[in-house]
Scaffold this active site. Structure first.
Site, PDB file in Angstrom:
ATOM      1  N   LYS A  30       0.817  -1.212   0.000  1.00  0.00           N
ATOM      2  CA  LYS A  30       0.000   0.000   0.000  1.00  0.00           C
ATOM      3  C   LYS A  30       0.854   1.266   0.000  1.00  0.00           C
ATOM      4  CE  LYS A  30      -0.782   0.203   5.010  1.00  0.00           C
ATOM      5  NZ  LYS A  30      -0.048   1.469   5.267  1.00  0.00           N
ATOM      6  N   THR A  31       1.972   1.268   0.738  1.00  0.00           N
ATOM      7  CA  THR A  31       2.814   2.463   0.765  1.00  0.00           C
ATOM      8  C   THR A  31       3.429   2.712  -0.605  1.00  0.00           C
ATOM      9  OG1 THR A  31       3.305   2.044   3.101  1.00  0.00           O
ATOM     10  CG2 THR A  31       4.720   3.607   1.966  1.00  0.00           C
ATOM     11  N   ASP A 211      -4.032   7.233   4.372  1.00  0.00           N
ATOM     12  CA  ASP A 211      -3.502   5.902   4.666  1.00  0.00           C
ATOM     13  C   ASP A 211      -4.235   5.312   5.872  1.00  0.00           C
ATOM     14  OD1 ASP A 211      -1.880   3.674   4.551  1.00  0.00           O
ATOM     15  OD2 ASP A 211      -0.198   4.612   5.587  1.00  0.00           O
ATOM     16  N   GLU A 212      -4.259   3.977   5.975  1.00  0.00           N
ATOM     17  CA  GLU A 212      -4.896   3.276   7.104  1.00  0.00           C
ATOM     18  C   GLU A 212      -6.316   3.809   7.335  1.00  0.00           C
ATOM     19  OE1 GLU A 212      -3.594   0.716   8.135  1.00  0.00           O
ATOM     20  OE2 GLU A 212      -1.432   0.844   8.355  1.00  0.00           O
ATOM     21  N   GLN A 242      -8.184  -5.361   8.873  1.00  0.00           N
ATOM     22  CA  GLN A 242      -7.177  -4.935   9.847  1.00  0.00           C
ATOM     23  C   GLN A 242      -7.680  -3.793  10.725  1.00  0.00           C
ATOM     24  OE1 GLN A 242      -2.868  -5.094   8.590  1.00  0.00           O
ATOM     25  NE2 GLN A 242      -3.781  -5.119   6.547  1.00  0.00           N
ATOM     26  N   ARG A 617       1.924 -10.804  10.239  1.00  0.00           N
ATOM     27  CA  ARG A 617       3.217 -10.167  10.515  1.00  0.00           C
ATOM     28  C   ARG A 617       4.360 -11.088  10.091  1.00  0.00           C
ATOM     29  NH1 ARG A 617       1.618  -6.023   9.646  1.00  0.00           N
ATOM     30  NH2 ARG A 617      -0.265  -7.170   9.175  1.00  0.00           N
TER      31      ARG A 617
END
Length: 683
Positions: A30-31, A211-212, A242, A617
């Protein structure tokens, strides 16, 4: 640029006009999409200063800024890349005057707020004041002011808290101060109530990236809408799987509302994961499967099947910690990822860290506890730093408010409110207003006398600190200062217990030793070795006060095992992960028996998302451990594996292992090989 992006990522990057929702699964890049979209916007002629990228943490903003700089060079410095709260500060500094805020308004931290709420509620009980503080924060995050909170209060307790909130809001206004929640709520009010300000910002920002997005609360969503305008272009990047911050106001309603509020919304799914093996992703997809879906998606990977997920059953917490350590030692013998930084142990709650710390120390394995409180974040150290900050910058209003009220010196909130009002009208800092010729018209003589006494004390300390050099002189100066202001007694008066007060006083003495050591030319290098340099005055040492919060973090040596809660681990990744304490009652947390069925179901869904975050993770190996017994209070109680272990549906691929036996076998094999190798003789 496009050759480094998959088709879905390219689609997201090239959709430049209108509203866009990018559903970015864990590890899906995503970044990369956000930074490449910034580059693409600039490439097509959008001025960098007209692009805003909003994140949730300073760390994420710094990473995004660095990656954007690698793509577009200096132009990245003109893009507004910041957190929601930093954006709020910018709006208020620039246009807050229409709300009655001076540009140099103060931002109170959590401890400052707690002290103010104690005063408003006329209590010294920290626990009660924290409950009020949390309630006020929840109301603010829901977009309510004191009047709205009072109107919807249910029961006498909520009504009294809402009345206290009104007094708290009055104090903030009088002090020309805001709290952290105000950095979202006040900019929203600014844009809602002053159309010319809203139009100015909407014209300034050609494209906004968030973002997020799944972590936004109701107020942040409304702020985003006001910034964008009805016809604005934006890109919201998030993942409903998430969303793990419901307890602090984040709501999936914001995802539900987007298609309703923006019918032209383009939805793009990023489902290819670049982090984890197929075995790990299969467990993640299976766990999240039972949750209702806003948008259906399923992660996949091209990194191969990888090691099967291990389920480790343990007798109790100490046994679980021993097995986690044995697993780390075993993997270091066999895996290409051998550095301590390649390993993480994740758990649901902070209290679970202790037994793992003990096991790692016994094994002489270096570690860090992620999210632990920095020494310089402790209230008692912040108290002292407020005085030092005022030595350097007398216009630091937050430092002034903290220093003048801690310890208490008979200067009450009414005096400070009047001083704040006077300073705001005169466009002065609070300290600058102390000796203004027209102050007697605003405050009574007795109040001015107390303020002048504080001002003279501060000026005297600043002067003496500039002439105090050397270790012993600095130590003596600091000891006399603390005695004169009665700080040790203040700690005993404000602490919940004598041991707590004693521990805080020891922290103060440690801080003073650190300061005095630097005055004597004693500093440590990155490895903790003491060096000698030219002695400095206390005032010179105080000038580094804004940097000291990083001095003991030892960022130069991050090669350690990470212990972290699942919430703190979000956004991070490691080659090897142990997900510990996956026991019913811990993960998921024991449900609130008094909550209704719908609330309990929502809670389990969020806990399931937390499990999903933990699983994703891991890059190469994942072990999930649970205990047959666990400590509850002072007793050991029977426990059973979390329902989430069964939901992973790993029966065919799961290996139930004892890492200690594997490590023992590995060492035996190495010994056998060493014994069978003939000794080399010198020619």
């Amino acid at each position: 640029m496009s050759d480094r992006l998959n088709l879905a990522q390219q689609d997201a990057v090239h959709h430049l006009r209108g509203p866009c929702l990018v559903l970015a699964g864990a590890g899906s890049g995503k970044t990369r999409v956000i930074t490449h979209k910034i580059a693409r916007l600039i490439e097509t002629g959008v001025q960098p200063a007209r692009i805003a990228a909003i994140t949730f943490t300073n760390k994420a903003a710094a990473e995004m800024r660095e990656r954007a700089r690698a793509l577009v060079g200096k132009a990245a410095g003109e893009v507004l890349i910041c957190t929601f709260h930093a954006l709020g500060v910018r709006l208020l500094r620039e246009d807050g005057a229409v709300l009655g805020l001076k540009p140099q308004f103060s931002i109170l931290d959590s401890d400052d707020v707690l002290g103010l709420i104690k005063d408003c509620g006329a209590t010294t009980d920290a626990a009660t004041a924290r409950q009020w503080q949390w309630a006020i924060s929840r109301w603010k995050n829901a977009g309510l002011d004191a009047a709205a909170a009072l109107a919807q209060a249910s029961g006498e307790g909520e009504r009294q808290t809402a009345l206290l909130m009104a007094r708290y809001e009055e104090r903030l206004s009088a002090y020309q101060s805001v709290d952290f929640d105000d950095l979202i709520g006040l900019p929203l009010r600014l844009l809602q109530q002053h159309e010319h300000v809203a139009q100015k910002w909407q014209a300034r920002l050609a494209h906004v990236l968030v973002d997020e997005y799944q972590d936004t609360n109701a107020t942040q969503y409304e702020l985003m809408k006001r910034l964008i305008g009805a016809q604005g272009s934006f890109t919201a990047v998030g993942d409903d799987d998430q969303s793990i911050y419901g307890w602090r106001g984040a709501t999936l309603d914001n995802l539900r509302r987007l298609p309703q509020d923006y019918p032209q919304l383009k939805v793009i799914k990023l489902e290819q994961n670049y982090r984890s093996t197929s075995a790990i992703l299969r467990a993640a997809n299976n766990v999240i499967g039972p949750n209702p879906k806003l948008f259906e998606k399923r992660l996949f990977s091209e990194l191969g099947e990888g090691e099967p997920v291990r389920v480790v059953d343990c007798d109790h917490e100490a046994h679980e910690a021993e097995r986690a350590v044995a697993r780390i030692q075993s993997l270091r013998e066999t895996s290409p990822h051998k550095e301590w930084r390649d390993f993480a142990i994740l758990y649901r709650a902070n209290h679970q860290a202790r037994v793992f710390e003990q096991a790692l120390r016994r094994a002489q394995i270096p570690y860090k506890v992620s999210g632990g409180q920095s020494f310089f974040d402790r209230a008692e150290i912040k108290d002292l730093c407020a005085w030092l900050r005022l030595w350097i910058n007398e216009d630091d209003d937050p430092a002034f408010l903290r220093a003048v009220t801690v310890p208490k010196r008979g200067i009450g909130h009414q005096t400070l409110a009047s001083l704040g009002e006077f300073a705001g009208k005169a466009r002065l800092s609070l300290f600058g207003a102390l000796f203004a010729h027209s102050l007697p018209a605003a405050l009574p003589a007795r109040a001015i006398a107390g303020l002048h006494e504080f001002g003279r004390l501060l000026n005297d300390l600043r002067h003496r600190a500039g002439h105090t050099t050397g270790h012993e002189a600095a130590r003596s100066f600091l000891a006399d200062w603390l005695k004169d202001i009665g700080y040790e007694q203040h700690l005993h008066d404000s602490a919940d217990s004598a041991p707590q007060a004693s521990a805080r006083w020891q922290n103060v003495l440690e801080f003073c030793d650190w300061m005095a050591g630097r005055c004597g030319g004693q500093i440590e290098d990155a490895a903790g070795v003491t060096l000698r340099q030219e002695p400095k005055s206390l005032l010179e040492v105080a000038q580094t006060i804004s940097l000291i919060s990083t001095l003991n973090e030892r960022e130069q040596d991050p090669n350690v095992v990470t212990l972290s809660t699942l919430h703190a681990a979000k956004g991070l990744e490691w080659p090897h992960v142990v997900l510990a304490g996956v026991t019913e009652g811990l993960l998921p947390f024991r449900p609130d028996e008094d909550a209704g069925a719908a609330a309990q179901a929502a809670r389990i869904e969020e806990e399931r998302r937390l499990m999903y975050v933990g699983i994703t993770r891991a890059q190469r190996t994942l072990a999930v451990s649970w205990t047959r017994r666990r400590k509850q209070g002072r007793e050991m109680v029977a426990a059973r594996p979390s329902r989430f272990i069964a939901e992973m549906a790993l029966e065919s691929a799961t290996v139930r292992e004892d890492p200690r036996e594997k490590l023992k076998a590995l060492r035996a094999e190495f010994a056998r090989r060493a014994a069978s190798t003939p000794p080399q003789t010198a020619p």
